[in-house]
Design an enzyme around this catalytic site. Structure first.
Site, PDB file in Angstrom:
ATOM      1  N   GLY A  52       0.785  -1.246   0.000  1.00  0.00           N
ATOM      2  CA  GLY A  52       0.000   0.000   0.000  1.00  0.00           C
ATOM      3  C   GLY A  52       0.809   1.285   0.000  1.00  0.00           C
ATOM      4  N   CYS A  82      -6.851  -8.505  -2.020  1.00  0.00           N
ATOM      5  CA  CYS A  82      -6.086  -7.337  -1.595  1.00  0.00           C
ATOM      6  C   CYS A  82      -6.637  -6.138  -2.360  1.00  0.00           C
ATOM      7  CB  CYS A  82      -4.615  -7.577  -1.938  1.00  0.00           C
ATOM      8  SG  CYS A  82      -3.537  -6.168  -1.624  1.00  0.00           S
ATOM      9  N   THR A  84      -5.456  -3.178  -2.569  1.00  0.00           N
ATOM     10  CA  THR A  84      -4.376  -2.443  -3.220  1.00  0.00           C
ATOM     11  C   THR A  84      -3.987  -3.113  -4.537  1.00  0.00           C
ATOM     12  OG1 THR A  84      -3.594  -1.960  -0.984  1.00  0.00           O
ATOM     13  CG2 THR A  84      -2.090  -1.461  -2.774  1.00  0.00           C
ATOM     14  N   CYS A 193      -9.107  -2.524   3.584  1.00  0.00           N
ATOM     15  CA  CYS A 193      -7.866  -3.294   3.408  1.00  0.00           C
ATOM     16  C   CYS A 193      -8.142  -4.624   4.093  1.00  0.00           C
ATOM     17  CB  CYS A 193      -6.698  -2.571   4.080  1.00  0.00           C
ATOM     18  SG  CYS A 193      -5.245  -3.614   4.345  1.00  0.00           S
TER      19      CYS A 193
HETATM   20  N1  DGL Z   1      -4.195  -6.256   2.423  1.00  0.00           N
HETATM   21  C1  DGL Z   1      -3.930  -5.211   1.477  1.00  0.00           C
HETATM   22  C2  DGL Z   1      -5.223  -4.526   1.004  1.00  0.00           C
HETATM   23  O1  DGL Z   1      -6.290  -5.069   1.110  1.00  0.00           O
HETATM   24  C3  DGL Z   1      -2.988  -4.128   1.856  1.00  0.00           C
HETATM   25  C4  DGL Z   1      -1.864  -4.277   2.748  1.00  0.00           C
HETATM   26  C5  DGL Z   1      -0.554  -3.703   2.190  1.00  0.00           C
HETATM   27  O2  DGL Z   1      -0.314  -2.484   2.286  1.00  0.00           O
HETATM   28  O3  DGL Z   1       0.208  -4.491   1.674  1.00  0.00           O
HETATM   29  O4  DGL Z   1      -5.160  -3.443   0.468  1.00  0.00           O
END
Ligand code: DGL
Length: 266
Positions: A52, A82, A84, A193
């Site tokens: 992120g 995810c 991101t 997230c």
């Molecule tokens: N789990 C990831 C999301 O849903 C983000 C975490 C990261 O910054 O790697 O955006």
């Protein structure tokens, strides 16, 4: 590494579930509730986390290289668990693999906006998710129906990656994050997230019980089931499904953390 080439029946092949780390396990949990008989490969790229705070090109490059491998090795579908990575790469991946169901995730803004009459809604997400066009388009859809405040949360996913989902330090971090909103009445918070659902309990402590939390996992799981059914790819025999964890940090601790998070009560 090879996991599915010897699978004769495509329907038995695993669904690959991918995240920058352990966060996507909150989506895997929802997938297992929706489709307990399926086989899953969960891959976390913890060695390169966080995504992120990286730039778009780098997150796209990492995501595409992992998804290339899943498909090469025979995954029948890919869930990009995810937010991101979804905003960076899912459109490109769908063009590259038009015949493989590729399901992404986005912040669950719709149910949050519809939860009240012009509610105050905070969207917690990574800096990149909030910066990207995909999120701006999503926000534009609901702009007249709620007061929507995007809240980038750099530094939060690291707690979960380190296995800290409940501690005084985490509570202080969350208190500081929400300090600017102390005087506002918040109605809903979107966990944009996939790491954040694991700190729901701490969040609810800081925000109070009346603030509703929304996560994207269950909607993504329903969408995955729909897409698999459409493509005739649901596993047909009802033998118990399997879950396999892989991580770019191949330590025993990571493996244990994955198992612990999967078993975690909401
Ligand atoms: N789990 C990831 C999301 O849903 C983000 C975490 C990261 O910054 O790697 O955006």
């Amino acid at each position: 590494m090879k996991f599915f080439h010897d699978t004769l029946n495509k329907n038995e092949a695993p669904i690959a579930v991918f995240d920058s780390g352990v966060g996507g396990i909150s989506v895997l949990r929802a997938l297992l509730e929706e489709m307990p008989d399926e086989n899953y490969l969960y891959y976390g790229d913890s060695a390169n986390a966080p995504y992120g705070t990286k730039n778009l090109e780098e997150v796209r490059r990492l995501t595409v290289s992992h998804v290339d491998r899943f498909i090469e090795e025979g995954a029948k579908a890919v869930v990009v668990a995810c937010n991101t990575a979804t905003s960076a790469a899912v459109r490109y991946l769908r063009q590259k693999y038009p015949f493989v169901p590729i399901i992404g995730i986005e912040p669950a803004l719709k149910p949050a906006v519809l939860s009240g009459k012009h509610p105050n809604v905070i969207v917690m997400a990574t800096p990149m998710t909030i910066r990207e066009e995909k999120f701006h388009n999503l926000m534009d859809r609901y702009i007249g129906m709620a007061h929507i405040i995007p809240l980038p949360c750099p530094g939060l996913m690291e707690y979960i990656e380190n296995g800290d989902i409940q501690s005084a330090e985490l509570e202080q971090f969350l208190e500081r994050l929400f300090e600017p909103f102390e005087k506002q009445k918040l109605d809903a918070v979107v966990l944009g997230c996939t790491h954040y659902p694991f700190v729901s309990r701490e969040l609810q402590k800081v925000l109070g019980k009346n603030v509703m939390l929304f996560e994207g996992g269950p909607g993504t799981a329903r969408e995955t089931k729909r897409r698999l059914a459409e493509a005739n790819l649901l596993k047909d025999c009802q033998t118990k499904g399997t879950v396999r964890f892989e991580n770019s940090v191949p330590s025993k601790e990571k493996q244990r953390l994955c198992e612990r998070l999967l078993g975690q009560d909401k």
